[in-house]
Design a protein around this motif. Structure first.
Motif: not given
Length: 205
Positions: A64, A91, A93, A83, A59-60, A85-87
C-alpha cells in the motif's frame, strides 16, 4: 511458477492450515510495530519478499505504501485469505504458496529481492532448517540487501525455539557474506498477549 508449487507437504503445512481455519493468536490484523518503524526509517527497498506471510497484513501494508511485494507461506488457506484481502482492498501485493526452505527455487524463476521481511517465521524453525533457510537467502537477496526478522526472544538456551542476536551473528557468519547491522529488544504482539522479542537486521555483503 505455478508448476513449481510442490515440496509443500512438510508436517507444519497441515498444522498451519488448521490454525488458519480460525484466527491464530499471532494474526493481529495489522503489521507488527517493528516493521512500521523499519519502513519509517527508510530501510525497506523493493522488491520485497515476505517469508511466512500468513494472511498478508505486513505484505499489504508495504504494498500500500508503494513497494513491490511477494508474500510466501506454506499454508494454502493463509495465502487464499491474503489474496482475497489484496483483491478487496485493491492492493497490488502478490502471494504464493511456497516453502521458505526452498528459496533457491525463486531464484530459478529469476526473482531476487532487496528486502526480506520475516515476522515470526525463523523463530519456529529447527536447527538444520535455520541453516538451510539462510543458505536459500543467499540465493535470492541482492548485494546490499537486508533480511529483517522479528521473533520471540529465546528464554531457554537449551531449546531451539526463539532467537537471539548472538545466534544470528554465528549462523550468518558461518554462511559468509552477511553482517548483522542492527538488533534490539522489542515485543512480539499477539491478539491476547505479547512476548519479549528481538528485531534483527542482517545485510548481504
Amino acid at each position: 511458477m505455478s508448476g513449481e508449487r510442490r515440496q509443500l507437504e512438510r508436517p507444519l503445512t497441515h498444522v498451519y492450515d488448521a490454525a488458519y481455519t480460525g484466527v491464530p493468536n499471532w494474526d493481529i490484523g495489522r503489521p507488527q510495530r517493528a516493521f512500521v518503524q523499519l519502513l519509517d526509517a527508510g530501510l525497506v527497498r523493493s522488491p520485497v519478499l515476505d517469508v511466512g506471510c500468513g494472511t498478508g497484513e505486513l505484505s499489504l501494508f508495504l504494498a500500500r505504501r508503494g513497494h513491490d511485494v511477494l508474500g510466501i507461506d506454506l499454508s494454502r488457506l493463509a495465502i487464499g485469505q491474503a489474496t482475497e484481502k489484496a483483491r478487496w482492498r485493491r492492493i497490488p501485493a502478490r502471494f504464493l504458496v511456497w516453502d521458505a526452505l526452498q528459496l533457491s527455487g525463486l531464484r530459478t524463476a529469476d526473482l531476487s529481492f532487496r528486502t526480506v521481511v520475516d515476522c515470526a517465521m525463523f523463530h519456529v524453525l529447527g536447527d538444520r532448517e535455520r541453516d538451510r533457510f539462510i543458505s536459500g537467502l543467499g540465493d535470492v537477496v541482492e548485494t546490499g540487501g537486508l533480511y529483517c526478522v522479528l521473533g520471540d526472544a529465546r528464554y531457554d538456551q537449551r531449546e531451539i525455539y526463539g532467537l537471539s542476536p548472538e545466534e544470528l551473528r554465528t549462523r550468518f557468519g558461518n554462511a559468509g557474506g552477511w553482517e548483522v547491522v542492527f538488533d534490539y529488544r522489542t515485543v512480539f504482539e499477539r491478539r491476547w498477549s505479547s512476548n519479549p522479542a528481538y528485531f534483527i537486521g542482517v545485510q548481504r555483503q
